[in-house]
Enzyme design. Structure first.
Site, short mmCIF file in Angstrom:
data_model
loop_
_atom_site.label_atom_id
_atom_site.label_comp_id
_atom_site.label_asym_id
_atom_site.label_seq_id
_atom_site.Cartn_x
_atom_site.Cartn_y
_atom_site.Cartn_z
N CYS A 75 -5.19 -16.14 -24.08
CA CYS A 75 -5.97 -17.00 -23.13
C CYS A 75 -7.25 -17.11 -23.64
O CYS A 75 -7.89 -16.25 -24.15
CB CYS A 75 -5.85 -15.91 -21.74
SG CYS A 75 -7.05 -16.90 -20.39
N TYR A 326 3.76 3.10 5.85
CA TYR A 326 3.22 2.08 5.19
C TYR A 326 3.98 0.85 4.63
O TYR A 326 4.18 0.35 3.45
CB TYR A 326 2.48 2.54 3.77
CG TYR A 326 1.55 3.77 4.16
CD1 TYR A 326 0.20 3.83 4.53
CD2 TYR A 326 2.35 5.18 4.26
CE1 TYR A 326 -0.37 4.98 4.65
CE2 TYR A 326 1.56 6.28 4.62
CZ TYR A 326 0.24 6.15 4.76
OH TYR A 326 -0.52 7.37 4.98
N GLU A 347 3.26 0.67 10.09
CA GLU A 347 2.14 -0.05 9.31
C GLU A 347 0.84 -0.50 10.02
O GLU A 347 0.93 -0.69 11.40
CB GLU A 347 2.70 -1.52 8.72
CG GLU A 347 1.69 -2.65 8.57
CD GLU A 347 0.90 -2.17 7.15
OE1 GLU A 347 1.36 -1.74 6.37
OE2 GLU A 347 -0.23 -2.50 7.46
N ASP A 396 4.80 4.57 1.03
CA ASP A 396 4.22 3.63 -0.09
C ASP A 396 2.67 3.28 0.45
O ASP A 396 2.21 2.16 0.81
CB ASP A 396 4.98 2.20 0.01
CG ASP A 396 4.36 1.27 -1.32
OD1 ASP A 396 3.54 1.73 -1.93
OD2 ASP A 396 4.95 0.11 -0.97
N CYS A 423 0.80 3.45 -6.16
CA CYS A 423 0.13 2.65 -7.10
C CYS A 423 -1.15 3.38 -7.64
O CYS A 423 -2.06 2.63 -8.33
CB CYS A 423 -0.52 1.18 -6.44
SG CYS A 423 -1.51 1.61 -5.05
C1 LIG Z 1 0.86 -0.48 -1.21
S1 LIG Z 1 1.06 -1.30 0.59
C2 LIG Z 1 2.65 -1.21 0.69
C3 LIG Z 1 3.42 -2.36 1.40
C4 LIG Z 1 5.11 -2.30 1.44
N1 LIG Z 1 5.48 -1.21 1.38
C5 LIG Z 1 5.27 -3.23 0.24
O1 LIG Z 1 5.97 -2.74 -0.60
O2 LIG Z 1 5.00 -4.50 -0.04
C6 LIG Z 1 0.19 -0.20 1.62
C7 LIG Z 1 0.48 -0.74 3.09
O3 LIG Z 1 -0.13 0.44 3.80
C8 LIG Z 1 -1.06 -0.36 4.95
N2 LIG Z 1 -1.77 0.77 5.32
C9 LIG Z 1 -2.94 1.15 4.73
N3 LIG Z 1 -3.41 2.34 5.58
C10 LIG Z 1 -2.56 2.66 6.50
C11 LIG Z 1 -2.38 3.68 7.68
N4 LIG Z 1 -3.34 4.46 7.69
N5 LIG Z 1 -1.30 3.62 8.18
C12 LIG Z 1 -0.07 2.55 8.14
N6 LIG Z 1 -0.32 1.90 7.16
C13 LIG Z 1 -1.47 1.77 6.50
C14 LIG Z 1 -1.51 -1.36 4.34
O4 LIG Z 1 -2.03 -2.43 5.30
C15 LIG Z 1 -0.37 -1.84 3.52
O5 LIG Z 1 0.25 -2.96 4.12
#
Ligand SMILES: C[S@@+](CC[C@H](N)C(=O)[O-])C[C@H]1O[C@@H](n2cnc3c(N)ncnc32)[C@H](O)[C@@H]1O
Length: 465
Positions: A75, A326, A347, A396, A423
């Site tokens: 790049c 999540y 979520e 997650d 992550c």
């Molecule tokens: C890493 S993403 C994972 C999403 C999904 N599992 C995927 O593979 O696409 C984490 C998710 O957790 C949600 N989140 C963050 N804090 C949370 C909480 N305290 N309770 C429930 N969900 C939460 C975020 O909005 C996000 O959608």
């Protein structure tokens, strides 16, 4: 006049990649130094700048010996744009470094025997893997030395300079999304500049054009969203018409109105200008609606592999009750639903749960239930009484990991299996240590979702002791 203090020079051997594109090196005496512009295997000279928490920040001065892992970056924006900090490190070594980050966290923090860890799941392709890019318009273009003669610093459309909220690196070609993304962005920049549409000034909060979001799917169809600073859609009608005519693969076009002082899309209203309401994305046997604001895994191919691995670890036979905590737009649960008795997703973002329910319908599922709310408050005895004792809980969470209260609830409910998708290996390791009083990690595998960055995902399968 106070004399400027001379900074001490040191030679360091670069050992590993660190956060924010920095490299971690050590002097021959073992002193730890973080620096820019170097990769693992390099020997470089730095000037010691300042010390934080026992670690020196070093200003790179010169390379004394090149790393055997060095490759030519493809790049032209490399090092200027903050996007792919490790593009000059061979992909094999990127994987080795990411695996080491996970191993180190698991040994040091979680205190687990890492001999069962499987080799990192590599990405393929390692370029053009993103299904979404968000570009920023700015009238403050970041000028690099070789462009110093350039006369027009007021039109930039690209990515933020690392750690700068108002300097934008003008991008002519990005290798992270299929090339139609480059063609559309470059065309919009030319048309907008020629028609004197004002590129946004984030300091003064003036100007019209703020962001351009390009989403693509497995069929190379495009959803394009142009974010403008005021409800003045008529100002951009000609521009959008011209773009629509030139790129038939744009099957959905939106305008978003953002009058806030920041670029976040939270509370930004979108209006469809043309075409489909959604893009449809396929992940192996399931499909998902993608709307302009949907959260969705940005590397579709590798998300397929990630979810495939979750399915392998889950080993479902159609009888299990699975909690997907999540869950975002329900993607993991929906992927697994055909092999489960029921899926219960939780979520906190309400729009994501609306998408999750819609996605369940799109896939003709009638065994899913989705709840909006903070997992630590929603996941209670009451939820388990309503849907039954879990056979498997999938978590997650975002980078911060799990809330300790939720871990306590999960320990009490003591599902036979937990799959932890993370992550951030450091917070995952911290949480795994807490789970270790009742669970043993049976399988674990790092996954590379984002080549050329320091991000690494990791899946762990826990079984009750
Ligand atoms: C890493 S993403 C994972 C999403 C999904 N599992 C995927 O593979 O696409 C984490 C998710 O957790 C949600 N989140 C963050 N804090 C949370 C909480 N305290 N309770 C429930 N969900 C939460 C975020 O909005 C996000 O959608």
């Amino acid at each position: 006049m106070k004399k400027k203090k001379e900074l001490k020079s040191e030679e360091i051997e670069i050992k590993s990649i660190a956060h924010k594109g920095l490299a971690l090196g050590k002097t021959d005496e073992g002193m730890v130094v973080l620096t820019k512009s170097a990769i693992p295997g390099d020997r470089v000279e730095v000037r010691l700048h300042k010390k934080r928490k026992g670690v020196w920040m070093g200003l790179f001065t010169k390379t004394l010996r090149d790393s055997p892992h060095k490759v030519d970056p493809i790049c032209t924006h490399f090092t200027i744009c903050g996007g792919c900090s490790w593009q000059n490190l061979s992909y094999a070594e990127q994987l080795n470094q990411k695996e080491t980050i996970v191993k180190d966290a698991m040994q040091r923090i979680a205190k687990i025997d890492i001999r069962m860890m499987e080799t990192i799941l590599s990405a393929n392709p390692i370029f053009y893997y993103r299904n979404k890019l968000e570009y920023t318009f700015s009238n403050h273009k970041w000028i690099v030395d070789r462009e110093a003669q350039e006369v027009d610093p007021t039109h930039a459309l690209g990515f933020h300079r690392p750690e700068s909220f108002f300097k934008i690196v003008d991008i002519s070609k990005c290798h992270l999304q299929i090339d139609i993304s480059n063609q559309i962005r470059n065309e919009i920049k030319t048309l907008a500049s020629n028609s004197n549409l004002a590129f946004y000034d984030i300091k003064e909060h003036k100007g019209l054009l703020r962001n351009l979001i390009i989403r693509t799917n497995h069929l190379d169809q495009v959803m394009m969203s142009l974010i403008i600073a005021a409800d003045q859609e008529n100002e951009v009608t000609d521009l959008l018409e011209a773009v629509k005519a030139k790129f038939p693969s744009i099957i959905s076009m939106y305008v978003g109105f953002n009058q806030k002082r920041n670029d976040s899309l939270f509370e930004v209203k979108f209006k469809k200008i043309y075409g489909e309401d959604y893009l449809i994305e396929r992940l192996h046997h399931v499909q998902f609606y993608i709307s302009p604001k949907s959260f969705f895994q940005t590397n579709t191919k590798q998300a397929e592999h990630l979810y495939g691995l979750v399915a392998e670890y889950a080993n479902l036979n159609g009888t299990q009750t699975v909690y997907d905590l999540y869950c975002g737009v329900g993607s993991i649960g929906i992927y697994l639903a055909k092999d489960a008795a029921q899926i219960i997703g939780v979520e906190e973002v309400a729009e994501a749960i609306i998408d999750a329910k819609r996605n369940a319908t799109l896939n003709q599922l009638n065994n899913t239930h989705f709840y909006t709310g903070d997992a630590k408050e929603i996941v209670t005895e009451t939820l388990f009484e309503r849907h039954g004792h879990p056979d498997l809980i999938i978590v997650d969470p975002p980078r911060a990991g799990l809330h300790e209260d939720l871990i306590q609830t999960l320990l009490q409910i003591s599902s036979p299996k937990i799959i932890y998708v993370s992550c951030n290996p450091a917070t995952q390791a911290r949480d795994l240590l807490l789970f270790s009083q009742l669970y043993k990690v049976i399988r674990m595998r790092p996954v590379d979702m984002f080549p050329h960055t320091n991000h690494v995902e990791c899946i762990a399968l826990l079984e009750r002791i």
